[in-house]
Scaffold this active site. Structure first.
Site, short mmCIF file in Angstrom:
data_model
loop_
_atom_site.label_atom_id
_atom_site.label_comp_id
_atom_site.label_asym_id
_atom_site.label_seq_id
_atom_site.Cartn_x
_atom_site.Cartn_y
_atom_site.Cartn_z
CB SER A 398 -0.83 0.07 1.31
OG SER A 398 -1.83 -1.26 1.21
CG HIS A 491 -5.51 -2.06 4.09
ND1 HIS A 491 -5.99 -3.09 3.12
CD2 HIS A 491 -5.03 -1.16 3.12
CE1 HIS A 491 -5.68 -2.94 1.86
NE2 HIS A 491 -4.98 -1.61 2.05
#
Length: 565
Positions: A398, A491
């Site tokens: 990410s 997340h």
């Protein structure tokens, strides 16, 4: 034909265009007409002009007929949307649209034919689409402020209901009073939105309408009298769209190089994390050792709502280069298979042990706040497990979108003596190497221009402090108790573990501008995701690895020393 009926004159060149007869009521003359309904190209919509065509490909045309527009009485300014395409809208157009809005809403409690209501709503939607932004904003304010809930009527109905209960009226009267109160508490425009949603392309229109509302809200001062009504309008649209875009109504589609050209074009345009550079780049992202999945909705079949790019590998990649190199590293030797000799890359399922989610993009701003991405990840995990039974490792790779911005603010604070972000030894070494008496000004210049990334020695000196500061940003910086970073928050809410920080993971200009090239893996241990998600949502506890804990601990110790001073 009946007197007053007008038939639009069609040029022979338009014979290939799909035509459809519709009825509409002419509001200015009070008669009905039958007129042709012409399909138009999506690129003719001014709202779509901003969607640039990034690439061209000989085998298909990225543009196609995707929607319909009404062609009404040419004397009526709202009858022909092309009228607005020829000239900018004016304040008079806005006022005419507001008048039409009142007329449409007046049908709420009548028995007027649904054909009439539908035709009016179509004209309303077509006219709104061609307004300039200032006029759209004015219309939205009128819609929110003048056609919401009648508070006086609500108070009156509430008092009547309380009186009925106190007088111990029969249950039938009480229930009728409750129903009346419920109807009065429902904003008038909810009825309008329901009818808009029933039109062809109507759901997409409402998604775009909410986009306009969100944009307007972001520009308004909180003290603006229209701010609160617009917030209620936004909430009404969000609740309605949340029901229509429930995950049970969504379709999972895998995008490949054989997918429709229009879908591939939109995948490239909507990519928000790692911009697509060319058709070759796009072909690689949907090719071997990659999976691209999208959610679509039956009312918006050609629009990907959320896009998830996944890389298949033998290990969890720590950089974008690692994702690119994994395909060639794991490819099968096709020399023994003449039929495959023409394929440069052929998947070997036995080598695939990990799935890395390296990009997830929500494409519709109008669906902001409606959870789709987390459901897409869970669904894709099941799809990959079924296709590759050996896959046991699931992780993201990410970006950290606003780390550098946060870092620049901390450097400014350190320059003023308000905080410490570097150890004394680090300050001394950097000052000596950079030969400067004003270290903070020099650091601001280096990070702003990314000049430090071309100096090998400076890269080595920056690694420890930047990794420590990044761990502080991700793990210690909070907003209302939750992670400040939006990607981390996403997340962690899904139950992932903040697993590994990766130095020099993305050295593209965007990667350096966002996070000095640092990326982070959020690891999904499937048996622990539910527990991690509950701990984060209920107790704001972040599940982390030893690496993150150690780096964050060092940052926290430096913060404590500063606070004592």
């Amino acid at each position: 034909m009946r007197r007053g009926v007008r038939v639009a004159q069609l040029n022979g060149a338009l014979s290939s265009i799909a035509l459809k007869n519709i009825f509409f009521e002419n509001t200015s003359r009070g008669y009905y007409s039958i007129v042709p309904h012409l399909s138009r190209m999506a690129s003719g919509d001014p709202d779509n002009l901003k969607n640039r065509t990034l690439f061209t490909r000989p085998r298909c045309d990225a543009r196609k007929n995707t929607g319909n527009e009404d062609v009404d009485d040419p004397d009526d300014i709202f009858s022909s949307p092309e009228h607005f395409a020829r000239r900018p809208s004016t304040i008079d157009d806005e006022h005419r649209l507001e008048k039409l809005l009142k007329e449409v809403l007046a049908y709420r409690d009548t028995n007027v034919s649904s054909w009439i209501v539908e035709s009016k709503v179509k004209i309303l939607c077509s006219a709104y689409r061609y307004l300039l932004k200032p006029h759209k904003d004015g219309f939205l304010k009128v819609l929110a402020c003048e056609h919401s809930v009648d508070h006086q009527m609500v108070c009156k109905a509430a008092k009547s209901l309380v009186g009925a209960q106190q007088e111990e009226c029969d249950k039938f009267q009480v229930i009728k009073g409750e129903e009346r109160l419920k109807n009065l508490l429902t904003p008038q425009y909810s009825w309008l939105f329901i009818h808009m949603g029933r039109l062809e392309k109507g759901v997409k229109f409402l998604v775009d309408l909410r986009t306009d509302v969100l944009t307007l809200l972001s520009e308004l001062d909180v003290k603006d009298p229209s701010a609160l009504p617009l917030q209620q309008l936004n909430l009404t649209l969000k609740e309605m769209l949340s029901l229509w875009f429930s995950v049970g109504f969504l379709n999972l589609e895998r995008v490949t190089w054989k997918s429709p050209c229009e879908m591939l074009q939109k995948i490239s345009e909507y990519e928000a994390v790692h911009p697509v550079r060319s058709w070759t780049d796009l072909k690689r992202r949907v090719g071997p050792y990659r999976r691209c999945f999208v959610y679509t909705h039956s009312s918006m079949p050609d629009e990907p709502l959320v896009v998830l790019h996944t890389a298949l590998s033998d290990e969890i990649a720590s950089s974008m280069k690692g994702i690119v190199s994994a395909a060639s590293r794991m490819s099968m030797d096709t020399s023994a298979f003449p039929s495959m000799s023409g394929d440069p890359v052929v998947e070997d399922p036995n080598n695939i042990k990990a799935a890395i989610f390296y990009s997830i993009s929500s494409t519709q701003k109008g669906l902001q706040g409606i959870e789709l991405g987390n459901y897409l990840i869970k669904r894709v995990v099941r799809e990959l497990q079924a296709e590759f039974p050996l896959v046991t490792k699931f992780s993201s790779l990410s970006p950290i979108p606003t780390f550098r911005s946060w870092l620049m603010d901390k450097i400014k604070a350190a320059e003023k003596g308000q905080t410490d972000i570097l150890l004394d030894k680090e300050i001394e070494d950097l000052q000596a190497y950079l030969k400067t008496d004003n270290l903070w000004a020099e650091l601001k210049r280096l990070f702003k221009t990314n000049g430090w990334i071309s100096d090998i020695d400076l890269i080595r000196m920056m690694e420890t402090p930047l990794m420590r500061l990044c761990a502080r940003y991700l793990y210690l910086e909070k907003r209302r108790g939750y992670a400040l970073d939006s990607v981390a928050n996403f997340h962690l809410r899904n139950g992932a573990v903040m697993w590994r920080l990766n130095w020099q993971a993305n050295l593209t200009p965007r990667g350096l501008d966002n996070s000095c090239g640092i990326m982070v893996n959020y690891r999904y241990f499937l048996e622990e995701t539910e527990r991690n998600s509950r701990a984060y949502l209920e107790k704001q506890h972040i599940a982390t690895s030893d690496q993150i804990q150690k780096l964050a601990g060092a940052a926290n110790a430096l913060m404590k020393v500063t606070s004592k001073i």
